[in-house]
Write a protein that holds these residues in place. Structure first.
Motif, PDB file in Angstrom:
ATOM      1  N   LYS A   8       1.103  -0.935   0.008  1.00 23.71           N
ATOM      2  CA  LYS A   8      -0.259   0.137   0.469  1.00 23.71           C
ATOM      3  C   LYS A   8       0.403   1.098   0.045  1.00 23.71           C
ATOM      4  O   LYS A   8       0.434   2.167  -0.566  1.00 23.71           O
ATOM      5  CB  LYS A   8      -0.908  -0.035   1.159  1.00 23.71           C
ATOM      6  CG  LYS A   8      -2.007  -1.203   0.851  1.00 23.71           C
ATOM      7  CD  LYS A   8      -3.372  -1.411   2.241  1.00 23.71           C
ATOM      8  CE  LYS A   8      -3.715   0.115   2.969  1.00 23.71           C
ATOM      9  NZ  LYS A   8      -4.784   0.240   3.856  1.00 23.71           N
ATOM     10  N   LEU A  13      -1.056   4.263  -1.445  1.00 19.62           N
ATOM     11  CA  LEU A  13      -2.788   3.928  -0.652  1.00 19.62           C
ATOM     12  C   LEU A  13      -2.858   4.295   1.055  1.00 19.62           C
ATOM     13  O   LEU A  13      -2.243   3.984   1.523  1.00 19.62           O
ATOM     14  CB  LEU A  13      -3.525   2.545  -0.883  1.00 19.62           C
ATOM     15  CG  LEU A  13      -3.222   2.223  -2.990  1.00 19.62           C
ATOM     16  CD1 LEU A  13      -3.772   0.759  -2.157  1.00 19.62           C
ATOM     17  CD2 LEU A  13      -4.612   3.071  -3.347  1.00 19.62           C
ATOM     18  N   ASP A  16      -7.943   2.902   4.208  1.00 21.09           N
ATOM     19  CA  ASP A  16      -8.565   0.260   3.983  1.00 21.09           C
ATOM     20  C   ASP A  16      -9.279  -0.043   2.692  1.00 21.09           C
ATOM     21  O   ASP A  16      -9.249  -1.611   2.667  1.00 21.09           O
ATOM     22  CB  ASP A  16      -8.670  -0.029   5.514  1.00 21.09           C
ATOM     23  CG  ASP A  16      -7.283  -0.142   6.176  1.00 21.09           C
ATOM     24  OD1 ASP A  16      -6.581   0.282   5.810  1.00 21.09           O
ATOM     25  OD2 ASP A  16      -8.266   0.114   7.333  1.00 21.09           O
ATOM     26  N   HIS A  17      -9.795   1.001   2.069  1.00 18.39           N
ATOM     27  CA  HIS A  17     -11.440   0.892   1.317  1.00 18.39           C
ATOM     28  C   HIS A  17     -11.142  -0.879   0.343  1.00 18.39           C
ATOM     29  O   HIS A  17     -11.186  -1.901  -0.210  1.00 18.39           O
ATOM     30  CB  HIS A  17     -11.532   1.763   0.789  1.00 18.39           C
ATOM     31  CG  HIS A  17     -12.220   1.291  -0.785  1.00 18.39           C
ATOM     32  ND1 HIS A  17     -13.621   1.433  -0.248  1.00 18.39           N
ATOM     33  CD2 HIS A  17     -13.208   1.022  -1.875  1.00 18.39           C
ATOM     34  CE1 HIS A  17     -14.778   1.282  -1.107  1.00 18.39           C
ATOM     35  NE2 HIS A  17     -14.000   1.439  -1.999  1.00 18.39           N
ATOM     36  N   GLU A  18      -9.309  -0.605   0.003  1.00 19.86           N
ATOM     37  CA  GLU A  18      -9.667  -1.840  -1.097  1.00 19.86           C
ATOM     38  C   GLU A  18      -8.246  -2.815  -0.350  1.00 19.86           C
ATOM     39  O   GLU A  18      -7.545  -3.747  -1.700  1.00 19.86           O
ATOM     40  CB  GLU A  18      -8.365  -1.124  -2.434  1.00 19.86           C
ATOM     41  CG  GLU A  18      -9.583  -0.594  -3.264  1.00 19.86           C
ATOM     42  CD  GLU A  18      -9.500   0.394  -4.701  1.00 19.86           C
ATOM     43  OE1 GLU A  18     -10.032  -0.008  -5.509  1.00 19.86           O
ATOM     44  OE2 GLU A  18      -8.228   0.807  -4.616  1.00 19.86           O
ATOM     45  N   ASP A  19      -7.932  -3.211   0.468  1.00 26.77           N
ATOM     46  CA  ASP A  19      -7.481  -4.369   0.942  1.00 26.77           C
ATOM     47  C   ASP A  19      -7.506  -5.891   0.878  1.00 26.77           C
ATOM     48  O   ASP A  19      -6.604  -6.158   0.302  1.00 26.77           O
ATOM     49  CB  ASP A  19      -7.158  -4.241   2.481  1.00 26.77           C
ATOM     50  CG  ASP A  19      -6.558  -2.952   3.519  1.00 26.77           C
ATOM     51  OD1 ASP A  19      -6.601  -2.065   2.655  1.00 26.77           O
ATOM     52  OD2 ASP A  19      -6.716  -2.937   4.997  1.00 26.77           O
ATOM     53  N   THR A  20      -8.645  -6.211   0.276  1.00 28.95           N
ATOM     54  CA  THR A  20      -8.949  -7.392   0.048  1.00 28.95           C
ATOM     55  C   THR A  20      -8.269  -6.888  -2.007  1.00 28.95           C
ATOM     56  O   THR A  20      -7.805  -8.716  -2.119  1.00 28.95           O
ATOM     57  CB  THR A  20     -10.536  -7.545  -0.269  1.00 28.95           C
ATOM     58  OG1 THR A  20     -10.256  -7.707   1.324  1.00 28.95           O
ATOM     59  CG2 THR A  20     -10.802  -9.482  -0.708  1.00 28.95           C
ATOM     60  N   LEU A  21      -8.880  -6.260  -2.853  1.00 27.01           N
ATOM     61  CA  LEU A  21      -8.135  -6.367  -3.685  1.00 27.01           C
ATOM     62  C   LEU A  21      -6.695  -6.571  -4.197  1.00 27.01           C
ATOM     63  O   LEU A  21      -6.625  -7.227  -5.222  1.00 27.01           O
ATOM     64  CB  LEU A  21      -8.893  -5.681  -4.591  1.00 27.01           C
ATOM     65  CG  LEU A  21      -8.699  -5.345  -5.908  1.00 27.01           C
ATOM     66  CD1 LEU A  21      -9.213  -6.075  -6.829  1.00 27.01           C
ATOM     67  CD2 LEU A  21      -9.581  -3.692  -6.637  1.00 27.01           C
ATOM     68  N   VAL A  22      -5.968  -5.148  -3.167  1.00 29.70           N
ATOM     69  CA  VAL A  22      -4.545  -5.649  -2.981  1.00 29.70           C
ATOM     70  C   VAL A  22      -4.013  -7.036  -3.132  1.00 29.70           C
ATOM     71  O   VAL A  22      -2.634  -7.527  -3.152  1.00 29.70           O
ATOM     72  CB  VAL A  22      -4.154  -4.200  -2.270  1.00 29.70           C
ATOM     73  CG1 VAL A  22      -2.733  -4.439  -2.790  1.00 29.70           C
ATOM     74  CG2 VAL A  22      -4.569  -3.331  -3.366  1.00 29.70           C
ATOM     75  N   TYR A  67      -2.938  -3.044 -10.481  1.00 38.13           N
ATOM     76  CA  TYR A  67      -4.104  -2.227 -10.087  1.00 38.13           C
ATOM     77  C   TYR A  67      -4.382  -1.343 -10.823  1.00 38.13           C
ATOM     78  O   TYR A  67      -5.355  -0.571 -10.747  1.00 38.13           O
ATOM     79  CB  TYR A  67      -3.414  -1.563  -8.602  1.00 38.13           C
ATOM     80  CG  TYR A  67      -4.319  -0.707  -7.402  1.00 38.13           C
ATOM     81  CD1 TYR A  67      -4.579  -0.719  -6.591  1.00 38.13           C
ATOM     82  CD2 TYR A  67      -4.001   0.670  -7.966  1.00 38.13           C
ATOM     83  CE1 TYR A  67      -5.722  -0.337  -6.325  1.00 38.13           C
ATOM     84  CE2 TYR A  67      -4.738   1.763  -7.142  1.00 38.13           C
ATOM     85  CZ  TYR A  67      -5.563   1.021  -6.126  1.00 38.13           C
ATOM     86  OH  TYR A  67      -6.363   1.775  -5.204  1.00 38.13           O
ATOM     87  N   ARG A  70      -6.458  -3.058 -14.611  1.00 35.92           N
ATOM     88  CA  ARG A  70      -7.144  -3.654 -14.172  1.00 35.92           C
ATOM     89  C   ARG A  70      -8.211  -4.778 -15.411  1.00 35.92           C
ATOM     90  O   ARG A  70      -7.755  -6.050 -15.262  1.00 35.92           O
ATOM     91  CB  ARG A  70      -8.411  -3.380 -12.900  1.00 35.92           C
ATOM     92  CG  ARG A  70      -7.366  -2.954 -11.572  1.00 35.92           C
ATOM     93  CD  ARG A  70      -8.786  -2.304 -10.743  1.00 35.92           C
ATOM     94  NE  ARG A  70      -8.103  -1.244  -9.960  1.00 35.92           N
ATOM     95  CZ  ARG A  70      -8.636  -0.976  -8.738  1.00 35.92           C
ATOM     96  NH1 ARG A  70      -9.604  -1.168  -8.247  1.00 35.92           N
ATOM     97  NH2 ARG A  70      -7.757   0.242  -8.350  1.00 35.92           N
TER      98      ARG A  70
END
Length: 94
Positions: A8, A13, A16-22, A67, A70
């Protein structure tokens, strides 16, 4: 291997909005790097537990491509660049 926090920071970044994606991008990037290296990343960590900086940077490069692009990742370019970056570490065969 590489942490979510490190990745991150590399991607700049803050949320924490896209933690799963990252996290899923990290897993995919590590798989790709292992394929280029032709050995497991865990082989690096047996001695001192630390990946070489170039290997980590290559993982972050792959994550950044996933990222940013995508829906339109240039996989051929991604693999070629990764192979060039990791030439010094790459095994000739599995």
């Amino acid at each position: 291997m590489v942490t979510l926090e490190e990745t991150k920071a590399f991607l700049r970044l803050d949320s924490d909005h896209e933690d799963t994606l990252v996290t899923s991008f990290i897993t995919a990037a590590e798989d790709i790097v292992e394929g280029v290296l032709r050995f497991s990343l865990s082989d690096f960590t047996e001695d001192d537990g630390v990946l070489p900086e170039l290997v980590k940077t290559t993982i972050w490069y792959v994550v950044s491509q996933f990222y940013e692009f995508r829906e339109n990742v240039d996989v051929k370019k991604l693999q070629e660049t990764s192979a060039l970056l990791l030439t010094a570490y790459r095994n000739k065969e599995w």
